[in-house]
Write a protein that holds these residues in place. Structure first.
Motif, PDB file in Angstrom:
ATOM      1  N   SER A 242       0.821  -1.213   0.000  1.00 51.80           N
ATOM      2  CA  SER A 242       0.000   0.000   0.000  1.00 51.80           C
ATOM      3  C   SER A 242       0.857   1.265   0.000  1.00 51.80           C
ATOM      4  O   SER A 242       0.352   2.361  -0.195  1.00 51.80           O
ATOM      5  CB  SER A 242      -0.928   0.020   1.218  1.00 51.80           C
ATOM      6  OG  SER A 242      -0.174   0.039   2.425  1.00 51.80           O
ATOM      7  N   ASP A 243       2.169   1.107   0.240  1.00 50.63           N
ATOM      8  CA  ASP A 243       3.092   2.242   0.200  1.00 50.63           C
ATOM      9  C   ASP A 243       3.124   2.789  -1.220  1.00 50.63           C
ATOM     10  O   ASP A 243       3.438   2.075  -2.176  1.00 50.63           O
ATOM     11  CB  ASP A 243       4.483   1.782   0.631  1.00 50.63           C
ATOM     12  CG  ASP A 243       5.498   2.922   0.679  1.00 50.63           C
ATOM     13  OD1 ASP A 243       5.198   4.011   0.149  1.00 50.63           O
ATOM     14  OD2 ASP A 243       6.593   2.717   1.238  1.00 50.63           O
ATOM     15  N   ILE A 244       2.815   4.068  -1.385  1.00 51.81           N
ATOM     16  CA  ILE A 244       2.680   4.657  -2.716  1.00 51.81           C
ATOM     17  C   ILE A 244       3.978   4.598  -3.507  1.00 51.81           C
ATOM     18  O   ILE A 244       3.978   4.611  -4.740  1.00 51.81           O
ATOM     19  CB  ILE A 244       2.164   6.110  -2.601  1.00 51.81           C
ATOM     20  CG1 ILE A 244       1.689   6.627  -3.973  1.00 51.81           C
ATOM     21  CG2 ILE A 244       3.249   7.017  -2.028  1.00 51.81           C
ATOM     22  CD1 ILE A 244       0.999   7.953  -3.900  1.00 51.81           C
ATOM     23  N   ASP A 245       5.128   4.524  -2.816  1.00 54.22           N
ATOM     24  CA  ASP A 245       6.415   4.501  -3.505  1.00 54.22           C
ATOM     25  C   ASP A 245       6.951   3.089  -3.723  1.00 54.22           C
ATOM     26  O   ASP A 245       8.049   2.922  -4.247  1.00 54.22           O
ATOM     27  CB  ASP A 245       7.445   5.321  -2.720  1.00 54.22           C
ATOM     28  CG  ASP A 245       7.146   6.805  -2.754  1.00 54.22           C
ATOM     29  OD1 ASP A 245       6.714   7.283  -3.819  1.00 54.22           O
ATOM     30  OD2 ASP A 245       7.349   7.481  -1.728  1.00 54.22           O
ATOM     31  N   ASN A 246       6.195   2.086  -3.326  1.00 59.70           N
ATOM     32  CA  ASN A 246       6.620   0.703  -3.526  1.00 59.70           C
ATOM     33  C   ASN A 246       6.262   0.278  -4.953  1.00 59.70           C
ATOM     34  O   ASN A 246       5.081   0.177  -5.300  1.00 59.70           O
ATOM     35  CB  ASN A 246       5.936  -0.214  -2.517  1.00 59.70           C
ATOM     36  CG  ASN A 246       6.479  -1.630  -2.562  1.00 59.70           C
ATOM     37  OD1 ASN A 246       7.125  -2.034  -3.520  1.00 59.70           O
ATOM     38  ND2 ASN A 246       6.212  -2.396  -1.517  1.00 59.70           N
TER      39      ASN A 246
END
Length: 450
Positions: A242-246
């Motif tokens: 859910s991490d936008i930068d993952n």
């Protein structure tokens, strides 16, 4: 699309250089001291400003070394005169020159933000052996020698022209191969700078690297198509999806791992586009939007009844140019009102609608194909009044008035304002006449108009 059909190469290198080799170091120290003094007076007293510029003056003094970050690209053409003017002298413009010219969409504010002195130097060598060299400072308006000076300063020739003779360029800034180097003076870093930089490269340029358009070297770490899988796992394997930068959910979908699907269509305005999408219980319901160079621009959420991760890319050169015109100075959104002085152009509005409709239709087809696993209530989002994307909340949809918050101006993040370091003040730059123009080449000025 890189020069000679070879991948562009970007290298991030940190070195410690002697302070005495910094161009016009003594003059810079005087400027820092003047900035500090200006904000120590009662009428405009600002402790943050005073401390910031006192520290900058101290760091640049003495006989020891100072840290310098070089961001260099190769297999690119180098900066053309227009690219140089856009990057160095036009606020809010980062010279979006794509692959051949280098830069790879890095907003110039990012370079200033990385400098504790808020100073950068640019050196470029073209395929025709033309050179451009100049320095630029982003400070604050101040009084110096009883004259009011603007916050922007330049290092170069008279009338803020760049140095164009190699022998007049300090040796540590000279290029020997075609391309552009941006040097960040007094680089603000920690011991983990190379890992942080590598993580950012993987997050934002994984598509460029996978498609063979870009290779990156950060310190001693090489990032290319051959080791991309391993590095993404090393840096993001234990991170939440859910991490936008993952990049993992989007990378998997783009490679069509698992149950991922690819939809493509030739749209009237944007031309040929592709959308890769995969359903997964843990995916964040977001779409990663990319230039045709592979650079990630934004990752907004799109309302959908099932969890998914998607990747959108426009492959058409003309359509890609429309999208690039819709970027803000930070290169992190496509919104029609960015296209021209805060006013959405017809092409931008059409492109935005086409892109949004195409993604919605593709998601609908995917849900229909996978309907046995999920309960979908038709038009549920309409009854719940859910926005289709995050941008619609901020006025990106076609029905909004685009007059507010024009995006062609650089914002706090673009300018590198950080509360812990950079002083915030209510002072504004004034449109002053050029005072005491410098005629000796290779001198720092703080009183020009850019």
């Amino acid at each position: 699309d890189a020069v000679d059909n070879e991948p562009a190469i970007s290298e991030f290198t940190v070195q410690d250089v002697y302070k005495k080799d910094i161009p016009e170091r003594d003059e810079l120290k005087k400027i820092f001291e003047a900035c500090s003094k200006y904000f120590s007076e009662d009428i405009r007293h600002n402790e943050d400003c005073v401390a910031f510029y006192k520290a900058a003056a101290t760091r640049i003094s003495g006989s020891s070394k100072i840290r310098l970050l070089e961001v260099a690209d190769y297999n690119t053409r180098g900066m053309m005169p227009r690219d140089y003017e856009n990057f160095m002298h036009i606020p809010g413009n980062s010279s979006k020159v794509g692959l051949k010219g280098g830069s790879w969409g890095l907003g110039k504010g990012a370079f200033f933000a990385a400098s504790r002195a808020r100073i950068i130097f640019l050196s470029s060598l073209t395929k025709a052996n033309d050179v451009f060299f100049a320095g630029k400072a982003r400070l604050v308006s101040r009084m110096q020698n009883k004259k009011e000076m603007r916050g922007d300063g330049t290092y170069g020739l008279h009338l803020q022209r760049p140095v164009k003779d190699t022998k007049d360029i300090p040796e540590m800034f000279r290029r020997t191969k075609a391309g552009t180097s941006i040097f960040v003076l007094d680089f603000e870093n920690d011991e983990d700078w190379d890992r942080s930089m590598t993580r950012s490269v993987l997050s934002n340029y994984w598509m460029s690297i996978h498609d063979g358009k870009l290779q990156v070297k950060v310190g001693n770490t090489k990032i290319n198509r051959d080791n991309l899988d391993r590095l993404i796992v090393d840096y993001f394997g234990n991170k939440s999806w859910s991490d936008i930068d993952n990049p993992v959910p989007y990378y998997n979908g783009y490679l069509q791992h698992g149950n991922a699907k690819m939809f493509s269509e030739t749209l009237p305005t944007l031309g040929y586009v592709e959308f890769y999408v995969e359903i997964n219980e843990e995916y964040p319901k977001r779409v990663s939007y990319h230039r045709n160079t592979g650079m990630r621009i934004q990752t907004p959420s799109h309302a959908c009844s099932v969890p998914y991760a998607g990747v959108f890319v426009c492959k058409n050169p003309e359509g890609n140019q429309i999208l690039r015109n819709m970027e803000d100075p930070r290169h992190d959104e496509w919104i029609p009102k960015n296209a021209k002085e805060g006013e959405p152009t017809k092409a931008a509005m059409k492109a935005y609608k086409e892109m949004r409709f195409f993604i919605r239709e593709s998601l609908g087809k995917l849900i229909d194909e996978d309907s046995s696993k999920y309960l979908s209530i038709n038009d549920l989002e309409k009854y719940l009044s859910l926005p289709e994307t995050e941008n619609e909340v901020s006025g990106a949809n076609e029905g909004d008035n685009p007059q507010d918050d024009t995006s062609n101006k650089e914002r706090g993040k673009e300018l590198g304002i950080q509360s812990a370091e950079a002083p915030e003040t209510s002072m504004k730059f004034k449109n002053l006449e050029i005072i005491n123009q410098v005629k000796v080449k290779g001198q720092v000025t703080g009183d020009g108009d850019g």
